[in-house]
Motif scaffolding. Structure first.
Motif, PDB file in Angstrom:
ATOM      1  N   LEU A 122     -13.150 -21.454  -2.140  1.00 48.04           N
ATOM      2  CA  LEU A 122     -14.412 -21.473  -2.347  1.00 48.04           C
ATOM      3  C   LEU A 122     -14.933 -20.585  -3.392  1.00 48.04           C
ATOM      4  CD1 LEU A 122     -15.342 -23.080   1.099  1.00 48.04           C
ATOM      5  CD2 LEU A 122     -15.328 -24.415  -0.916  1.00 48.04           C
ATOM      6  N   LEU A 123     -14.658 -19.220  -3.195  1.00 51.88           N
ATOM      7  CA  LEU A 123     -15.319 -18.179  -3.653  1.00 51.88           C
ATOM      8  C   LEU A 123     -14.680 -17.965  -5.184  1.00 51.88           C
ATOM      9  CD1 LEU A 123     -15.060 -15.253  -1.095  1.00 51.88           C
ATOM     10  CD2 LEU A 123     -17.236 -16.564  -2.062  1.00 51.88           C
ATOM     11  N   ALA A 124     -13.484 -18.519  -5.598  1.00 58.72           N
ATOM     12  CA  ALA A 124     -12.782 -18.333  -6.802  1.00 58.72           C
ATOM     13  C   ALA A 124     -13.482 -18.661  -7.988  1.00 58.72           C
ATOM     14  CB  ALA A 124     -11.263 -18.894  -6.534  1.00 58.72           C
ATOM     15  N   THR A 125     -14.147 -20.028  -7.881  1.00 55.10           N
ATOM     16  CA  THR A 125     -14.845 -20.529  -8.874  1.00 55.10           C
ATOM     17  C   THR A 125     -15.939 -20.065  -8.751  1.00 55.10           C
ATOM     18  OG1 THR A 125     -14.993 -22.652  -7.670  1.00 55.10           O
ATOM     19  CG2 THR A 125     -13.095 -22.450  -9.073  1.00 55.10           C
ATOM     20  N   ARG A 126     -16.599 -19.402  -7.953  1.00 56.44           N
ATOM     21  CA  ARG A 126     -18.098 -19.054  -7.949  1.00 56.44           C
ATOM     22  C   ARG A 126     -18.442 -17.711  -8.285  1.00 56.44           C
ATOM     23  NH1 ARG A 126     -20.176 -18.486  -3.327  1.00 56.44           N
ATOM     24  NH2 ARG A 126     -22.317 -18.703  -4.233  1.00 56.44           N
ATOM     25  N   GLY A 152      -8.804 -11.301  -7.443  1.00 58.24           N
ATOM     26  CA  GLY A 152      -9.374 -12.598  -6.470  1.00 58.24           C
ATOM     27  C   GLY A 152      -9.627 -12.164  -5.184  1.00 58.24           C
ATOM     28  N   PHE A 153      -9.271 -13.062  -4.120  1.00 58.65           N
ATOM     29  CA  PHE A 153      -9.983 -13.009  -2.708  1.00 58.65           C
ATOM     30  C   PHE A 153      -8.412 -13.164  -1.845  1.00 58.65           C
ATOM     31  CE2 PHE A 153     -13.343 -14.153  -5.175  1.00 58.65           C
ATOM     32  CZ  PHE A 153     -14.450 -13.293  -4.772  1.00 58.65           C
ATOM     33  N   GLU A 154      -8.546 -12.645  -0.663  1.00 60.40           N
ATOM     34  CA  GLU A 154      -7.587 -12.880   0.269  1.00 60.40           C
ATOM     35  C   GLU A 154      -8.079 -12.844   1.746  1.00 60.40           C
ATOM     36  OE1 GLU A 154      -3.552 -10.606   1.622  1.00 60.40           O
ATOM     37  OE2 GLU A 154      -3.882 -10.748  -0.436  1.00 60.40           O
ATOM     38  N   VAL A 155      -7.667 -13.576   2.613  1.00 58.92           N
ATOM     39  CA  VAL A 155      -8.253 -13.601   3.878  1.00 58.92           C
ATOM     40  C   VAL A 155      -7.114 -13.739   4.881  1.00 58.92           C
ATOM     41  CG1 VAL A 155      -9.301 -14.852   5.864  1.00 58.92           C
ATOM     42  CG2 VAL A 155     -10.366 -14.621   3.480  1.00 58.92           C
ATOM     43  N   GLY A 156      -7.146 -12.679   5.772  1.00 63.01           N
ATOM     44  CA  GLY A 156      -6.162 -12.611   6.666  1.00 63.01           C
ATOM     45  C   GLY A 156      -6.596 -11.813   8.196  1.00 63.01           C
ATOM     46  N   GLY A 176     -20.124 -22.419   4.543  1.00 58.99           N
ATOM     47  CA  GLY A 176     -21.191 -22.530   3.929  1.00 58.99           C
ATOM     48  C   GLY A 176     -21.794 -21.338   2.799  1.00 58.99           C
ATOM     49  N   LEU A 177     -21.566 -20.148   3.063  1.00 62.25           N
ATOM     50  CA  LEU A 177     -21.534 -18.925   2.560  1.00 62.25           C
ATOM     51  C   LEU A 177     -20.641 -18.875   1.085  1.00 62.25           C
ATOM     52  CD1 LEU A 177     -22.227 -16.291   5.112  1.00 62.25           C
ATOM     53  CD2 LEU A 177     -24.211 -17.177   3.382  1.00 62.25           C
ATOM     54  N   ALA A 178     -19.383 -19.270   1.652  1.00 64.18           N
ATOM     55  CA  ALA A 178     -18.373 -19.045   0.561  1.00 64.18           C
ATOM     56  C   ALA A 178     -18.535 -20.339  -0.346  1.00 64.18           C
ATOM     57  CB  ALA A 178     -17.319 -19.320   1.118  1.00 64.18           C
ATOM     58  N   ALA A 179     -19.338 -21.438  -0.033  1.00 59.51           N
ATOM     59  CA  ALA A 179     -19.280 -22.735  -1.115  1.00 59.51           C
ATOM     60  C   ALA A 179     -20.558 -22.626  -1.832  1.00 59.51           C
ATOM     61  CB  ALA A 179     -19.211 -23.759  -0.089  1.00 59.51           C
ATOM     62  N   GLY A 180     -21.507 -21.535  -1.380  1.00 55.56           N
ATOM     63  CA  GLY A 180     -22.615 -21.600  -1.825  1.00 55.56           C
ATOM     64  C   GLY A 180     -23.805 -22.605  -1.447  1.00 55.56           C
ATOM     65  N   GLY A 197     -23.176  -3.113   8.697  1.00 51.87           N
ATOM     66  CA  GLY A 197     -22.740  -2.568   7.567  1.00 51.87           C
ATOM     67  C   GLY A 197     -23.581  -2.615   6.202  1.00 51.87           C
ATOM     68  N   ASP A 198     -22.892  -2.587   5.111  1.00 50.28           N
ATOM     69  CA  ASP A 198     -23.578  -2.751   3.712  1.00 50.28           C
ATOM     70  C   ASP A 198     -23.841  -4.243   3.385  1.00 50.28           C
ATOM     71  OD1 ASP A 198     -24.641  -2.431   1.269  1.00 50.28           O
ATOM     72  OD2 ASP A 198     -23.007  -0.961   0.601  1.00 50.28           O
ATOM     73  N   GLU A 199     -25.149  -4.600   3.601  1.00 46.44           N
ATOM     74  CA  GLU A 199     -25.381  -6.147   3.305  1.00 46.44           C
ATOM     75  C   GLU A 199     -25.228  -6.345   1.712  1.00 46.44           C
ATOM     76  OE1 GLU A 199     -29.153  -8.949   3.894  1.00 46.44           O
ATOM     77  OE2 GLU A 199     -28.279  -7.844   5.648  1.00 46.44           O
ATOM     78  N   SER A 200     -25.330  -5.352   0.953  1.00 48.89           N
ATOM     79  CA  SER A 200     -25.472  -5.698  -0.477  1.00 48.89           C
ATOM     80  C   SER A 200     -24.263  -5.859  -0.897  1.00 48.89           C
ATOM     81  CB  SER A 200     -26.045  -4.466  -1.183  1.00 48.89           C
ATOM     82  OG  SER A 200     -24.823  -3.291  -1.176  1.00 48.89           O
ATOM     83  N   VAL A 201     -22.927  -5.641  -0.110  1.00 56.07           N
ATOM     84  CA  VAL A 201     -21.563  -5.916  -0.448  1.00 56.07           C
ATOM     85  C   VAL A 201     -21.370  -7.445  -0.057  1.00 56.07           C
ATOM     86  CG1 VAL A 201     -19.304  -5.455   0.073  1.00 56.07           C
ATOM     87  CG2 VAL A 201     -20.748  -3.603  -0.203  1.00 56.07           C
ATOM     88  N   ILE A 202     -21.851  -7.736   0.844  1.00 55.68           N
ATOM     89  CA  ILE A 202     -21.716  -9.235   1.386  1.00 55.68           C
ATOM     90  C   ILE A 202     -22.610  -9.943   0.597  1.00 55.68           C
ATOM     91  CG2 ILE A 202     -22.116 -10.910   3.171  1.00 55.68           C
ATOM     92  CD1 ILE A 202     -22.331  -8.668   5.151  1.00 55.68           C
ATOM     93  N   ARG A 203     -23.686  -9.845   0.061  1.00 56.76           N
ATOM     94  CA  ARG A 203     -24.510 -10.586  -1.226  1.00 56.76           C
ATOM     95  C   ARG A 203     -23.543 -10.572  -2.288  1.00 56.76           C
ATOM     96  NH1 ARG A 203     -29.463 -11.930   0.325  1.00 56.76           N
ATOM     97  NH2 ARG A 203     -30.598 -10.817   2.182  1.00 56.76           N
ATOM     98  N   THR A 204     -23.192  -9.391  -2.706  1.00 57.21           N
ATOM     99  CA  THR A 204     -22.199  -9.596  -3.998  1.00 57.21           C
ATOM    100  C   THR A 204     -20.961 -10.403  -3.917  1.00 57.21           C
ATOM    101  OG1 THR A 204     -22.969  -7.285  -4.472  1.00 57.21           O
ATOM    102  CG2 THR A 204     -21.157  -8.146  -5.830  1.00 57.21           C
ATOM    103  N   VAL A 205     -20.153 -10.216  -2.849  1.00 60.33           N
ATOM    104  CA  VAL A 205     -18.830 -10.791  -2.603  1.00 60.33           C
ATOM    105  C   VAL A 205     -19.288 -12.361  -2.434  1.00 60.33           C
ATOM    106  CG1 VAL A 205     -17.028 -11.035  -1.196  1.00 60.33           C
ATOM    107  CG2 VAL A 205     -17.590  -8.751  -1.810  1.00 60.33           C
ATOM    108  N   PHE A 206     -20.187 -12.838  -1.727  1.00 61.51           N
ATOM    109  CA  PHE A 206     -20.466 -14.191  -1.673  1.00 61.51           C
ATOM    110  C   PHE A 206     -21.315 -14.767  -2.780  1.00 61.51           C
ATOM    111  CE2 PHE A 206     -18.837 -13.008   2.650  1.00 61.51           C
ATOM    112  CZ  PHE A 206     -18.264 -14.461   3.005  1.00 61.51           C
ATOM    113  N   ALA A 207     -21.835 -13.855  -3.497  1.00 58.91           N
ATOM    114  CA  ALA A 207     -22.726 -14.653  -4.631  1.00 58.91           C
ATOM    115  C   ALA A 207     -23.950 -15.282  -3.865  1.00 58.91           C
ATOM    116  CB  ALA A 207     -22.256 -15.244  -5.469  1.00 58.91           C
ATOM    117  N   ALA A 208     -24.419 -14.514  -2.716  1.00 58.55           N
ATOM    118  CA  ALA A 208     -25.443 -15.008  -1.898  1.00 58.55           C
ATOM    119  C   ALA A 208     -26.583 -14.175  -1.778  1.00 58.55           C
ATOM    120  CB  ALA A 208     -24.859 -15.191  -0.495  1.00 58.55           C
TER     121      ALA A 208
END
Length: 208
Positions: A122-126, A152-156, A176-180, A197-208
């Protein structure tokens, strides 16, 4: 193998992977090689005899192979190089499914490890030029890590690496966050997401 009798790439592909459960078996094996019991556990609802039939068909078609596990003498199943090329089409279907996922899981089964395929897809194209970051995904007490990098992104599962931030939410809201389909601000206002933690990082990574 049943044939559509059509000289068409889509028809011939569906002859191999179009039967019920086949792509879900591939989904599980995209997460990594698995023993038969692991596949049963990761495919809630499948009958053991049907899984055996589907694995046999996929192996005969060259999508799946059996091999000895690296530890012990047990047999595990893995995708062949050709089978691994199904990652792209499956990630495309995951992105296409966003409107179907918005209503939430209802009574459907869910396995947290499915996020390992869905969130990066979901994140890769956004998200263009993702930053280097490590975000925790806390799903009902199960902690995963989302690694963001220029590649890119990796989850584990969380491997004790330091986290820049953590998102606490049910899987539907993580998706929902990952899909925008959901912004972080809206999610916080609804009370369905908490962060550390650092909410700005979340906003940047999720483009949210």
């Amino acid at each position: 193998m049943r044939s559509y009798g059509q000289y068409c790439g889509l028809a011939r592909s569906l002859e191999v992977v179009g039967d019920r459960w086949n792509l879900l078996i591939v989904r599980q094996l995209l997460l990594g090689p698995a023993r038969y019991r692991d596949l049963i556990d990761g495919l809630p609802g499948i009958a053991t005899n049907l899984l055996a039939d589907r694995l046999r068909d996929l192996e005969a078609s060259g999508v799946v192979e059996r091999r000895l596990a690296t530890a012990g003498n047990t047999i595990e199943y893995a995708l062949t190089p050709w089978g691994s090329e199904l990652r792209g089409p499956i990630e495309g279907l995951i992105r296409w499914s966003t409107p179907l996922m918005i209503p939430g899981p209802g009574t459907d089964a869910f396995r947290p490890e499915w996020l390992a395929l869905a969130v990066p897809a979901l994140l890769a194209t956004r998200v263009q030029n993702p930053p280097a970051a490590m975000i925790g995904l806390d799903i009902g007490g199960a902690l995963f890590q989302l690694r963001s990098a220029s590649t890119g992104f990796e989850v584990g599962p969380h491997d004790n690496h330091a986290l820049d931030a953590t998102v606490h939410a049910d899987p539907a809201y993580i998706l929902g966050l990952a899909a925008g389909a959901l912004t972080l601000g809206d999610a916080r206002a609804l009370g369905v997401v908490e962060t550390d933690g650092d909410e700005s990082v979340i906003r940047t990574v999720f483009a949210a």
